[in-house]
Design a protein around this motif. Structure first.
Motif, PDB file in Angstrom:
ATOM      1  N   PHE A  43       0.772  -1.194  -0.080  1.00 45.57           N
ATOM      2  CA  PHE A  43       0.062  -0.020   0.033  1.00 45.57           C
ATOM      3  C   PHE A  43       0.740   1.228   0.085  1.00 45.57           C
ATOM      4  O   PHE A  43       0.275   2.341  -0.494  1.00 45.57           O
ATOM      5  N   ALA A  44       2.091   1.227   0.548  1.00 44.94           N
ATOM      6  CA  ALA A  44       2.934   2.444   0.639  1.00 44.94           C
ATOM      7  C   ALA A  44       3.006   3.149  -0.639  1.00 44.94           C
ATOM      8  O   ALA A  44       2.518   4.383  -0.589  1.00 44.94           O
ATOM      9  N   PRO A  45       3.411   2.597  -1.715  1.00 46.81           N
ATOM     10  CA  PRO A  45       3.452   3.253  -3.252  1.00 46.81           C
ATOM     11  C   PRO A  45       2.198   3.664  -3.540  1.00 46.81           C
ATOM     12  O   PRO A  45       2.126   4.719  -4.028  1.00 46.81           O
ATOM     13  N   ILE A  46       1.164   2.767  -3.357  1.00 45.03           N
ATOM     14  CA  ILE A  46      -0.396   3.244  -3.821  1.00 45.03           C
ATOM     15  C   ILE A  46      -0.655   4.447  -2.918  1.00 45.03           C
ATOM     16  O   ILE A  46      -1.232   5.600  -3.566  1.00 45.03           O
ATOM     17  N   LYS A  47      -0.525   4.429  -1.747  1.00 47.96           N
ATOM     18  CA  LYS A  47      -0.652   5.823  -0.895  1.00 47.96           C
ATOM     19  C   LYS A  47      -0.061   6.926  -1.393  1.00 47.96           C
ATOM     20  O   LYS A  47      -0.667   8.191  -1.793  1.00 47.96           O
ATOM     21  N   GLN A  48       1.053   6.827  -1.996  1.00 44.49           N
ATOM     22  CA  GLN A  48       1.944   7.955  -2.463  1.00 44.49           C
ATOM     23  C   GLN A  48       1.224   8.561  -3.576  1.00 44.49           C
ATOM     24  O   GLN A  48       1.270   9.716  -3.844  1.00 44.49           O
ATOM     25  N   LEU A  49       1.049   7.622  -4.379  1.00 41.98           N
ATOM     26  CA  LEU A  49       0.513   8.013  -5.786  1.00 41.98           C
ATOM     27  C   LEU A  49      -0.859   8.543  -5.918  1.00 41.98           C
ATOM     28  O   LEU A  49      -1.205   9.537  -6.519  1.00 41.98           O
ATOM     29  N   GLN A  50      -1.634   7.819  -4.702  1.00 41.77           N
ATOM     30  CA  GLN A  50      -2.923   8.722  -4.503  1.00 41.77           C
ATOM     31  C   GLN A  50      -2.810  10.380  -4.114  1.00 41.77           C
ATOM     32  O   GLN A  50      -3.458  11.307  -4.857  1.00 41.77           O
ATOM     33  N   HIS A  51      -1.967  10.535  -3.264  1.00 40.68           N
ATOM     34  CA  HIS A  51      -1.589  11.774  -2.811  1.00 40.68           C
ATOM     35  C   HIS A  51      -0.954  12.760  -3.562  1.00 40.68           C
ATOM     36  O   HIS A  51      -0.901  14.039  -3.820  1.00 40.68           O
ATOM     37  N   ASP A  52      -0.091  11.946  -4.650  1.00 41.13           N
ATOM     38  CA  ASP A  52       0.577  12.756  -5.823  1.00 41.13           C
ATOM     39  C   ASP A  52      -0.597  13.092  -6.957  1.00 41.13           C
ATOM     40  O   ASP A  52      -0.153  13.748  -7.963  1.00 41.13           O
ATOM     41  N   GLY A  53      -1.704  12.244  -6.895  1.00 41.76           N
ATOM     42  CA  GLY A  53      -2.680  12.680  -7.937  1.00 41.76           C
ATOM     43  C   GLY A  53      -2.145  11.839  -9.182  1.00 41.76           C
ATOM     44  O   GLY A  53      -2.705  12.317 -10.246  1.00 41.76           O
ATOM     45  N   ASP A  54      -1.506  10.941  -9.128  1.00 39.46           N
ATOM     46  CA  ASP A  54      -1.057  10.056 -10.426  1.00 39.46           C
ATOM     47  C   ASP A  54      -2.020   9.044 -10.583  1.00 39.46           C
ATOM     48  O   ASP A  54      -1.603   7.773 -10.292  1.00 39.46           O
ATOM     49  N   TRP A  55      -3.282   9.181 -11.031  1.00 39.10           N
ATOM     50  CA  TRP A  55      -4.235   8.202 -11.306  1.00 39.10           C
ATOM     51  C   TRP A  55      -3.791   7.202 -12.419  1.00 39.10           C
ATOM     52  O   TRP A  55      -4.347   6.176 -12.412  1.00 39.10           O
ATOM     53  N   ASP A  56      -3.209   7.752 -13.425  1.00 40.88           N
ATOM     54  CA  ASP A  56      -2.863   6.751 -14.448  1.00 40.88           C
ATOM     55  C   ASP A  56      -1.843   5.787 -13.850  1.00 40.88           C
ATOM     56  O   ASP A  56      -2.029   4.625 -14.506  1.00 40.88           O
TER      57      ASP A  56
END
Length: 231
Positions: free
Chosen positions: A45-58
């Motif tokens: 989940f750690a990289p998923i969480k980071q991508l969520q908060h970075d707004g990188d939905w692609d």
């Protein structure tokens, strides 16, 4: 029995509840020796969480499609995403994978409507509360009026999820914060509250709300068993 394919790990705290709830419901319906036939692809989940908060939905879509394809290759018949937030990527997953996807909002909204409520308060991550993928589905498909907390309350609800609940931390202070947020939604006219994050059920109890609570984790798990046992 159909094989359920669960995309989990977001967080594993709630994914563990899915495993328990699904198996308990299969045992209740079929008898003590029965359990669910399922696969779970559990992400870090750690990289998923980071991508969520970075707004990188692609990038997030690529992760979810990869998980769905792995479950399909493993023999899954039905897909579930064991988190509300990542249903923002439903369209991308459905376009890439032919397996039916059991959307978490649908059994939740069905239960709300069956109970006779029309105006609901929604708690979840900021993504779920603020973006239209979830609120729009509740309103457009089920005719629900959806209230979300005010900005400061949304931030508190979001922070408790990401700073505490995903790490298995359940505190009385945070329970009171949620109870107060719920009370303010009720004061604005909410007739029921949707616990629209799969970890919230770890914290909020029926006695913390003056109106009925609809727990998406439990309702999604029950719908999964319906799908698994359907003709």
């Amino acid at each position: 029995m159909k094989t359920l394919g669960l995309i989990g790990g977001m967080s594993w705290e709630s994914s563990a509840q899915y495993y328990r709830l699904i198996n308990e419901e299969v045992r209740r319906r079929l008898g003590a020796a029965h359990s669910a036939q399922l696969l779970m692809w559990s992400v870090d989940f750690a990289p998923i969480k980071q991508l969520q908060h970075d707004g990188d939905w692609d990038a997030l879509a690529r992760h979810m499609v990869d998980a769905a394809e792995r479950l399909q290759a493993g023999g899954a018949d039905v897909l579930l995403i064991c988190t509300n937030t990542m249903h923002a990527l439903t369209a991308q997953i459905e376009a890439a994978c032919p397996l039916p996807l059991l959307h978490i909002a649908d059994p939740t909204a069905t239960a709300v409507v069956a109970a006779g409520w029309r105006r609901v308060g929604l708690l979840g991550t900021a993504f779920t509360m603020e973006q239209d993928f979830y609120r729009g589905r509740l309103a457009g498909r089920f005719g629900l009026e959806v209230l979300v907390p005010e900005a400061e309350d949304r931030q508190q609800v979001h922070d408790i999820i990401y700073q505490e609940l995903i790490a298995g931390v359940v505190s009385e202070r945070s329970r009171q914060v949620y109870a107060d947020v719920i009370a303010r939604l009720v004061a604005r006219g909410a007739e029921a509250i949707i616990l629209g994050c799969t970890e919230i059920m770890l914290l909020v109890r029926p006695q913390d709300s003056a109106v009925p609570l609809f727990d998406t984790t439990s309702l999604h798990a029950q719908a999964a068993v319906d799908a698994a046992l359907a003709g």
